[in-house]
Design a protein around this motif. Structure first.
Motif, PDB file in Angstrom:
ATOM      1  N   LEU A 105       0.814  -1.208   0.000  1.00 44.34           N
ATOM      2  CA  LEU A 105       0.000   0.000   0.000  1.00 44.34           C
ATOM      3  C   LEU A 105       0.850   1.261   0.000  1.00 44.34           C
ATOM      4  O   LEU A 105       0.389   2.326  -0.399  1.00 44.34           O
ATOM      5  CB  LEU A 105      -0.912   0.021   1.240  1.00 44.34           C
ATOM      6  N   LEU A 106       2.103   1.143   0.460  1.00 46.34           N
ATOM      7  CA  LEU A 106       2.948   2.322   0.621  1.00 46.34           C
ATOM      8  C   LEU A 106       3.776   2.572  -0.631  1.00 46.34           C
ATOM      9  O   LEU A 106       5.008   2.609  -0.611  1.00 46.34           O
ATOM     10  CB  LEU A 106       3.846   2.152   1.840  1.00 46.34           C
ATOM     11  N   THR A 107       3.120   2.743  -1.763  1.00 48.58           N
ATOM     12  CA  THR A 107       3.796   2.982  -3.024  1.00 48.58           C
ATOM     13  C   THR A 107       3.267   4.261  -3.659  1.00 48.58           C
ATOM     14  O   THR A 107       2.103   4.612  -3.466  1.00 48.58           O
ATOM     15  CB  THR A 107       3.578   1.814  -4.006  1.00 48.58           C
ATOM     16  N   PRO A 108       4.073   5.027  -4.420  1.00 53.00           N
ATOM     17  CA  PRO A 108       5.489   4.731  -4.691  1.00 53.00           C
ATOM     18  C   PRO A 108       6.356   4.996  -3.464  1.00 53.00           C
ATOM     19  O   PRO A 108       5.987   5.784  -2.613  1.00 53.00           O
ATOM     20  CB  PRO A 108       5.832   5.711  -5.812  1.00 53.00           C
ATOM     21  N   SER A 109       7.490   4.312  -3.388  1.00 54.68           N
ATOM     22  CA  SER A 109       8.398   4.479  -2.252  1.00 54.68           C
ATOM     23  C   SER A 109       9.729   5.028  -2.753  1.00 54.68           C
ATOM     24  O   SER A 109      10.790   4.473  -2.495  1.00 54.68           O
ATOM     25  CB  SER A 109       8.610   3.138  -1.546  1.00 54.68           C
ATOM     26  N   ASN A 110       9.639   6.113  -3.472  1.00 54.48           N
ATOM     27  CA  ASN A 110      10.826   6.703  -4.096  1.00 54.48           C
ATOM     28  C   ASN A 110      11.040   8.158  -3.708  1.00 54.48           C
ATOM     29  O   ASN A 110      11.701   8.915  -4.407  1.00 54.48           O
ATOM     30  CB  ASN A 110      10.714   6.594  -5.617  1.00 54.48           C
ATOM     31  N   GLY A 111      10.463   8.575  -2.570  1.00 55.75           N
ATOM     32  CA  GLY A 111      10.639   9.944  -2.127  1.00 55.75           C
ATOM     33  C   GLY A 111       9.790  10.949  -2.867  1.00 55.75           C
ATOM     34  O   GLY A 111      10.050  12.159  -2.783  1.00 55.75           O
ATOM     35  N   ASP A 112       8.761  10.487  -3.560  1.00 57.05           N
ATOM     36  CA  ASP A 112       7.871  11.379  -4.310  1.00 57.05           C
ATOM     37  C   ASP A 112       7.275  12.430  -3.366  1.00 57.05           C
ATOM     38  O   ASP A 112       6.616  12.096  -2.391  1.00 57.05           O
ATOM     39  CB  ASP A 112       6.755  10.540  -4.949  1.00 57.05           C
ATOM     40  N   GLN A 113       7.503  13.702  -3.657  1.00 56.08           N
ATOM     41  CA  GLN A 113       7.008  14.783  -2.809  1.00 56.08           C
ATOM     42  C   GLN A 113       5.640  15.304  -3.237  1.00 56.08           C
ATOM     43  O   GLN A 113       5.117  16.238  -2.642  1.00 56.08           O
ATOM     44  CB  GLN A 113       8.019  15.927  -2.777  1.00 56.08           C
ATOM     45  N   GLY A 114       5.055  14.669  -4.252  1.00 52.66           N
ATOM     46  CA  GLY A 114       3.747  15.081  -4.744  1.00 52.66           C
ATOM     47  C   GLY A 114       2.607  14.390  -4.025  1.00 52.66           C
ATOM     48  O   GLY A 114       2.797  13.708  -3.008  1.00 52.66           O
ATOM     49  N   LEU A 115       1.410  14.532  -4.581  1.00 55.66           N
ATOM     50  CA  LEU A 115       0.199  13.988  -3.969  1.00 55.66           C
ATOM     51  C   LEU A 115       0.287  12.491  -3.727  1.00 55.66           C
ATOM     52  O   LEU A 115      -0.119  11.991  -2.675  1.00 55.66           O
ATOM     53  CB  LEU A 115      -1.006  14.310  -4.868  1.00 55.66           C
ATOM     54  N   ASN A 116       0.823  11.745  -4.688  1.00 57.33           N
ATOM     55  CA  ASN A 116       0.851  10.286  -4.569  1.00 57.33           C
ATOM     56  C   ASN A 116       1.916   9.774  -3.603  1.00 57.33           C
ATOM     57  O   ASN A 116       1.890   8.607  -3.211  1.00 57.33           O
ATOM     58  CB  ASN A 116       1.079   9.660  -5.946  1.00 57.33           C
ATOM     59  N   GLY A 117       2.864  10.630  -3.209  1.00 55.09           N
ATOM     60  CA  GLY A 117       3.953  10.189  -2.362  1.00 55.09           C
ATOM     61  C   GLY A 117       3.695  10.324  -0.876  1.00 55.09           C
ATOM     62  O   GLY A 117       4.496   9.862  -0.061  1.00 55.09           O
TER      63      GLY A 117
END
Length: 221
Positions: free
Chosen positions: A143-155
């Motif tokens: 459930l915790l995706t994306p897990s790439n440091g995305d600073q937007g809404l999806n992160g």
């Protein structure tokens, strides 16, 4: 008759749930909270909530010792959770790796947090009153995706963690720069066995109502 069979099937499932062994914790992780404009997301449950905007830091055993409270974003260091303009926690900004522990003084088996720019190296260690523990991170829960440091809404996501054991402490750690979060909530919610008993109760009431409506009679040979 199909309805009666369905009721018995649900009752059996509830009974299985009630009989689950207590030797290991049952951990359920969900995503979703209530959005407050300018302050990020909050738990939808009635709970004790830390928004980190006033008062002393509730954390103990910060290793190494360092500042944890920030506002805004600093390139290459940390970023506020999406839509959150208030003060938030960043573990691992001043020194990496870093951890901070929140002690739980009364019975609780739920913790929620608004987790910003989720990364694979962020981890939550939940230690129970019986000294056992569980970890929650993006490597374990899809459930915790994306897990790439995305600073937007999806992160950024509001993460709800339910267990069937009493929580003694919660340790937030990062092995590579920041673990940003805000609006931590702690509460006591019904345990799985309680849910099962409630389900059985509701099923019993529904089954009695069904018998009265259908005129069904159960005969014992």
């Amino acid at each position: 008759m199909k309805r009666a069979s369905a009721l018995f099937g649900l009752a059996a499932a509830a009974a299985i749930l009630a009989s689950t062994g207590a030797s290991a914790a049952v951990v359920n992780v969900t995503v979703g909270g209530n959005t407050v404009v300018g302050a990020g997301q909050f738990s939808s449950l009635a709970a004790t909530t830390y928004d980190f905007n006033a008062g002393p830091s509730p954390f103990t055993n910060t290793t190494p010792v360092g500042n944890l409270l920030y506002t805004g974003s600093t390139s290459g260091q940390n970023a506020n959770p999406f839509g959150d303009d208030t003060q938030y926690v960043s573990v691992g900004t001043s020194a990496t790796p870093q951890s901070a522990t929140l002690l739980v003084s009364s019975f609780a088996n739920y913790v929620g947090l608004y987790w910003g720019s989720i990364d694979t190296y962020n981890n939550i260690l939940i230690t129970y009153a019986d000294s056992t523990f569980d970890s929650v991170n993006s490597n374990l829960y899809g459930l915790l995706t994306p897990s790439n440091g995305d600073q937007g809404l999806n992160g950024s996501k509001y993460v709800n963690i339910f267990t069937d054991k009493a929580i003694a402490s919660i340790t937030f750690s990062s092995t590579n720069k920041a673990f940003e979060f805000d609006n931590v909530s702690i509460a006591a919610v019904p345990e799985p066995s309680t849910w099962a008993m409630m389900i059985l109760g509701f099923l019993g009431v529904g089954f009695v109502a069904y018998r009265r409506k259908s005129g069904m009679v159960l005969r014992v040979a």
